[in-house]
Design a protein around this motif. Structure first.
Motif, PDB file in Angstrom:
ATOM      1  N   ILE A   1       0.841  -1.197   0.000  1.00  0.00           N
ATOM      2  CA  ILE A   1       0.000   0.000   0.000  1.00  0.00           C
ATOM      3  C   ILE A   1       0.878   1.250   0.000  1.00  0.00           C
ATOM      4  CG2 ILE A   1      -1.656   1.376   1.325  1.00  0.00           C
ATOM      5  CD1 ILE A   1      -2.771  -1.265   2.426  1.00  0.00           C
ATOM      6  N   ALA A   2       1.867   1.268   0.891  1.00  0.00           N
ATOM      7  CA  ALA A   2       2.764   2.421   0.983  1.00  0.00           C
ATOM      8  C   ALA A   2       3.545   2.632  -0.312  1.00  0.00           C
ATOM      9  CB  ALA A   2       3.718   2.238   2.162  1.00  0.00           C
ATOM     10  N   ASP A   3       4.006   1.534  -0.897  1.00  0.00           N
ATOM     11  CA  ASP A   3       4.794   1.631  -2.120  1.00  0.00           C
ATOM     12  C   ASP A   3       3.932   2.114  -3.288  1.00  0.00           C
ATOM     13  OD1 ASP A   3       7.279   1.065  -3.646  1.00  0.00           O
ATOM     14  OD2 ASP A   3       6.012  -0.421  -4.632  1.00  0.00           O
ATOM     15  N   GLU A   4       2.717   1.601  -3.390  1.00  0.00           N
ATOM     16  CA  GLU A   4       1.844   1.942  -4.515  1.00  0.00           C
ATOM     17  C   GLU A   4       1.288   3.354  -4.413  1.00  0.00           C
ATOM     18  OE1 GLU A   4      -1.995   0.014  -6.903  1.00  0.00           O
ATOM     19  OE2 GLU A   4      -0.966  -1.105  -5.311  1.00  0.00           O
ATOM     20  N   THR A   5       0.988   3.802  -3.192  1.00  0.00           N
ATOM     21  CA  THR A   5       0.382   5.126  -3.017  1.00  0.00           C
ATOM     22  C   THR A   5       1.410   6.217  -2.772  1.00  0.00           C
ATOM     23  OG1 THR A   5       0.120   4.889  -0.607  1.00  0.00           O
ATOM     24  CG2 THR A   5      -1.676   4.066  -2.009  1.00  0.00           C
ATOM     25  N   GLY A   6       2.580   5.843  -2.252  1.00  0.00           N
ATOM     26  CA  GLY A   6       3.586   6.826  -1.874  1.00  0.00           C
ATOM     27  C   GLY A   6       3.299   7.509  -0.560  1.00  0.00           C
ATOM     28  N   GLU A   7       2.180   7.116   0.106  1.00  0.00           N
ATOM     29  CA  GLU A   7       1.766   7.753   1.350  1.00  0.00           C
ATOM     30  C   GLU A   7       2.090   6.853   2.554  1.00  0.00           C
ATOM     31  OE1 GLU A   7       1.001  10.737   0.961  1.00  0.00           O
ATOM     32  OE2 GLU A   7       0.057  10.972  -0.990  1.00  0.00           O
ATOM     33  N   VAL A   8       1.528   7.169   3.703  1.00  0.00           N
ATOM     34  CA  VAL A   8       1.748   6.373   4.913  1.00  0.00           C
ATOM     35  C   VAL A   8       0.594   5.395   5.085  1.00  0.00           C
ATOM     36  CG1 VAL A   8       2.100   6.406   7.402  1.00  0.00           C
ATOM     37  CG2 VAL A   8       2.987   8.270   6.001  1.00  0.00           C
ATOM     38  N   ALA A   9       0.916   4.118   5.204  1.00  0.00           N
ATOM     39  CA  ALA A   9      -0.078   3.070   5.403  1.00  0.00           C
ATOM     40  C   ALA A   9      -0.010   2.576   6.849  1.00  0.00           C
ATOM     41  CB  ALA A   9       0.160   1.912   4.447  1.00  0.00           C
ATOM     42  N   TRP A  10      -1.183   2.318   7.420  1.00  0.00           N
ATOM     43  CA  TRP A  10      -1.274   1.912   8.817  1.00  0.00           C
ATOM     44  C   TRP A  10      -2.077   0.622   8.961  1.00  0.00           C
ATOM     45  CZ3 TRP A  10       0.999   4.643  12.824  1.00  0.00           C
ATOM     46  CH2 TRP A  10       1.436   5.942  12.541  1.00  0.00           C
ATOM     47  N   LEU A  11      -1.676  -0.184   9.936  1.00  0.00           N
ATOM     48  CA  LEU A  11      -2.460  -1.337  10.371  1.00  0.00           C
ATOM     49  C   LEU A  11      -2.900  -1.097  11.801  1.00  0.00           C
ATOM     50  CD1 LEU A  11      -3.511  -4.301  10.243  1.00  0.00           C
ATOM     51  CD2 LEU A  11      -1.219  -4.984  11.068  1.00  0.00           C
ATOM     52  N   TYR A  12      -4.208  -1.193  12.045  1.00  0.00           N
ATOM     53  CA  TYR A  12      -4.765  -0.977  13.377  1.00  0.00           C
ATOM     54  C   TYR A  12      -5.505  -2.215  13.862  1.00  0.00           C
ATOM     55  CZ  TYR A  12      -4.086   4.117  13.315  1.00  0.00           C
ATOM     56  OH  TYR A  12      -3.551   5.378  13.304  1.00  0.00           O
ATOM     57  N   ALA A  13      -5.561  -2.364  15.174  1.00  0.00           N
ATOM     58  CA  ALA A  13      -6.438  -3.331  15.817  1.00  0.00           C
ATOM     59  C   ALA A  13      -7.255  -2.585  16.866  1.00  0.00           C
ATOM     60  CB  ALA A  13      -5.641  -4.455  16.469  1.00  0.00           C
ATOM     61  N   GLU A  14      -8.394  -3.152  17.231  1.00  0.00           N
ATOM     62  CA  GLU A  14      -9.202  -2.556  18.300  1.00  0.00           C
ATOM     63  C   GLU A  14      -8.946  -3.297  19.599  1.00  0.00           C
ATOM     64  OE1 GLU A  14     -12.239  -2.547  21.242  1.00  0.00           O
ATOM     65  OE2 GLU A  14     -12.215  -4.180  19.781  1.00  0.00           O
ATOM     66  N   GLU A  15      -8.722  -2.551  20.674  1.00  0.00           N
ATOM     67  CA  GLU A  15      -8.547  -3.156  21.995  1.00  0.00           C
ATOM     68  C   GLU A  15      -9.080  -2.209  23.046  1.00  0.00           C
ATOM     69  OE1 GLU A  15      -5.109  -5.882  23.503  1.00  0.00           O
ATOM     70  OE2 GLU A  15      -4.581  -3.819  24.050  1.00  0.00           O
ATOM     71  N   HIS A  16      -9.950  -2.715  23.909  1.00  0.00           N
ATOM     72  CA  HIS A  16     -10.549  -1.920  24.985  1.00  0.00           C
ATOM     73  C   HIS A  16     -11.199  -0.633  24.466  1.00  0.00           C
ATOM     74  CE1 HIS A  16      -8.988  -4.644  27.967  1.00  0.00           C
ATOM     75  NE2 HIS A  16      -7.742  -4.437  27.578  1.00  0.00           N
ATOM     76  N   GLY A  17     -11.756  -0.714  23.249  1.00  0.00           N
ATOM     77  CA  GLY A  17     -12.468   0.440  22.710  1.00  0.00           C
ATOM     78  C   GLY A  17     -11.587   1.508  22.103  1.00  0.00           C
ATOM     79  N   TYR A  18     -10.306   1.217  21.923  1.00  0.00           N
ATOM     80  CA  TYR A  18      -9.392   2.136  21.249  1.00  0.00           C
ATOM     81  C   TYR A  18      -8.906   1.518  19.941  1.00  0.00           C
ATOM     82  CZ  TYR A  18      -8.853   4.902  25.548  1.00  0.00           C
ATOM     83  OH  TYR A  18      -9.073   5.694  26.654  1.00  0.00           O
ATOM     84  N   ALA A  19      -8.503   2.363  19.011  1.00  0.00           N
ATOM     85  CA  ALA A  19      -7.807   1.910  17.809  1.00  0.00           C
ATOM     86  C   ALA A  19      -6.309   1.955  18.113  1.00  0.00           C
ATOM     87  CB  ALA A  19      -8.139   2.804  16.622  1.00  0.00           C
ATOM     88  N   VAL A  20      -5.656   0.797  17.981  1.00  0.00           N
ATOM     89  CA  VAL A  20      -4.241   0.686  18.349  1.00  0.00           C
ATOM     90  C   VAL A  20      -3.407   0.400  17.108  1.00  0.00           C
ATOM     91  CG1 VAL A  20      -2.565  -0.471  19.840  1.00  0.00           C
ATOM     92  CG2 VAL A  20      -4.964  -0.291  20.557  1.00  0.00           C
ATOM     93  N   PRO A  21      -2.489   1.292  16.720  1.00  0.00           N
ATOM     94  CA  PRO A  21      -1.646   1.037  15.554  1.00  0.00           C
ATOM     95  C   PRO A  21      -0.613  -0.055  15.833  1.00  0.00           C
ATOM     96  CG  PRO A  21      -1.029   3.121  16.598  1.00  0.00           C
ATOM     97  CD  PRO A  21      -2.242   2.618  17.310  1.00  0.00           C
ATOM     98  N   LEU A  22      -0.664  -1.109  15.017  1.00  0.00           N
ATOM     99  CA  LEU A  22       0.272  -2.222  15.169  1.00  0.00           C
ATOM    100  C   LEU A  22       1.495  -2.068  14.278  1.00  0.00           C
ATOM    101  CD1 LEU A  22      -2.133  -5.323  15.189  1.00  0.00           C
ATOM    102  CD2 LEU A  22      -1.200  -4.083  17.143  1.00  0.00           C
ATOM    103  N   ALA A  23       1.325  -1.389  13.148  1.00  0.00           N
ATOM    104  CA  ALA A  23       2.443  -1.245  12.208  1.00  0.00           C
ATOM    105  C   ALA A  23       2.154  -0.092  11.268  1.00  0.00           C
ATOM    106  CB  ALA A  23       2.643  -2.535  11.409  1.00  0.00           C
TER     107      ALA A  23
END
Length: 256
Positions: free
Chosen positions: A97-119
């Motif tokens: 995603i980052a390579d194709e768009t040239g932008e910043v790509a994020w992976l999130y998970a939900e835990e305890h009602g928050y969005a947590v960035p994993l990578a």
């Protein structure tokens, strides 16, 4: 520190340990007397808590007497991240995603009602103005969070709002309950969520949830400056790229 929400639940001494760790984490380090004043305990009592945590190697004492969280938390955090199945399945699609768009790509998970960035992966033109791995975010402020909320039953979303509220970060953040539910309906209909300067003004993002058999594993998002992330690119190109990556991750979670 205000512990009203903890009253009657759990072991008081355990709450105090985590209160101390949270204060040290947020402040970057405090002395025994500073901590004692902050949590309204005697210096001798706080000293005992600190020495115990130091002996267990979760805190480190600097030469000036300041206590800080230790690098042991780095090991704990990495174990927690590696134990999440979506992290390993999404690493390669995230990089693409980052390579194709040239932008910043994020992976999130939900835990305890928050969005947590994993990578995160930064493309050639990527601008990362906010955020770090593990820094929990209110779900109403970001596209990845809203994408996951849209996949949840209403009572689960209500419970998250009751617990954390709908904090605003900019004038664009959705802070009204019913307006949020209207937005979640729109997200379900079109298949992706947008963040139009709702966390940081001047930054837009597109997010899409990762779901298999009704289980929400996380979400992928791509963010960039508003002057680049707009129009057809915002509403067609980036969602299409995300959709391909999400589909790949969902297949990996299902069959690998």
């Amino acid at each position: 520190m205000n512990n009203k929400s903890q009253a009657g639940r759990g072991i008081k001494s355990a709450h105090r340990v985590f209160d101390i760790i949270k204060l040290l984490f947020e402040s970057g380090g405090m002395t025994t007397s500073e901590l004692a004043e902050e949590i309204d305990l005697s210096t001798s009592t706080v000293h005992e808590y600190l020495k115990t945590c130091e002996q267990r190697e979760y805190l480190t004492r600097k030469p000036d007497g300041t206590y800080v969280v230790s690098l042991k938390f780095l090991d704990v955090g990495e174990i927690a991240r590696q134990s999440n199945p979506v992290y390993n399945k999404a690493k390669q699609p995230l990089a693409r995603i980052a390579d194709e768009t040239g932008e910043v790509a994020w992976l999130y998970a939900e835990e305890h009602g928050y969005a947590v960035p994993l990578a995160a992966e930064k493309g050639q033109r990527g601008v990362q103005v906010v955020g770090r791995i593990g820094n929990r975010k209110p779900m109403n402020q970001i596209s990845a969070g809203k994408a996951m909320l849209a996949e949840m039953p209403r009572d689960r979303v209500e419970a998250i709002i009751d617990r954390h509220g709908l904090p605003g970060a900019t004038r664009n953040t959705l802070t009204d309950r019913e307006s949020l539910f209207d937005r979640l309906e729109t997200i379900r209909e079109r298949g992706y969520a947008l963040n139009d300067g709702e966390e940081v003004e001047g930054i837009r993002a597109v997010g899409m949830a990762i779901v298999t058999d009704g289980e929400i594993h996380g979400s992928l998002s791509v963010s960039g400056p508003s002057n680049r992330v707009r129009g057809e690119r915002l509403r067609e190109e980036l969602p299409e790229i995300l959709s391909g990556a999400v589909n790949e991750v969902e297949l990996k979670l299902t069959y690998e």
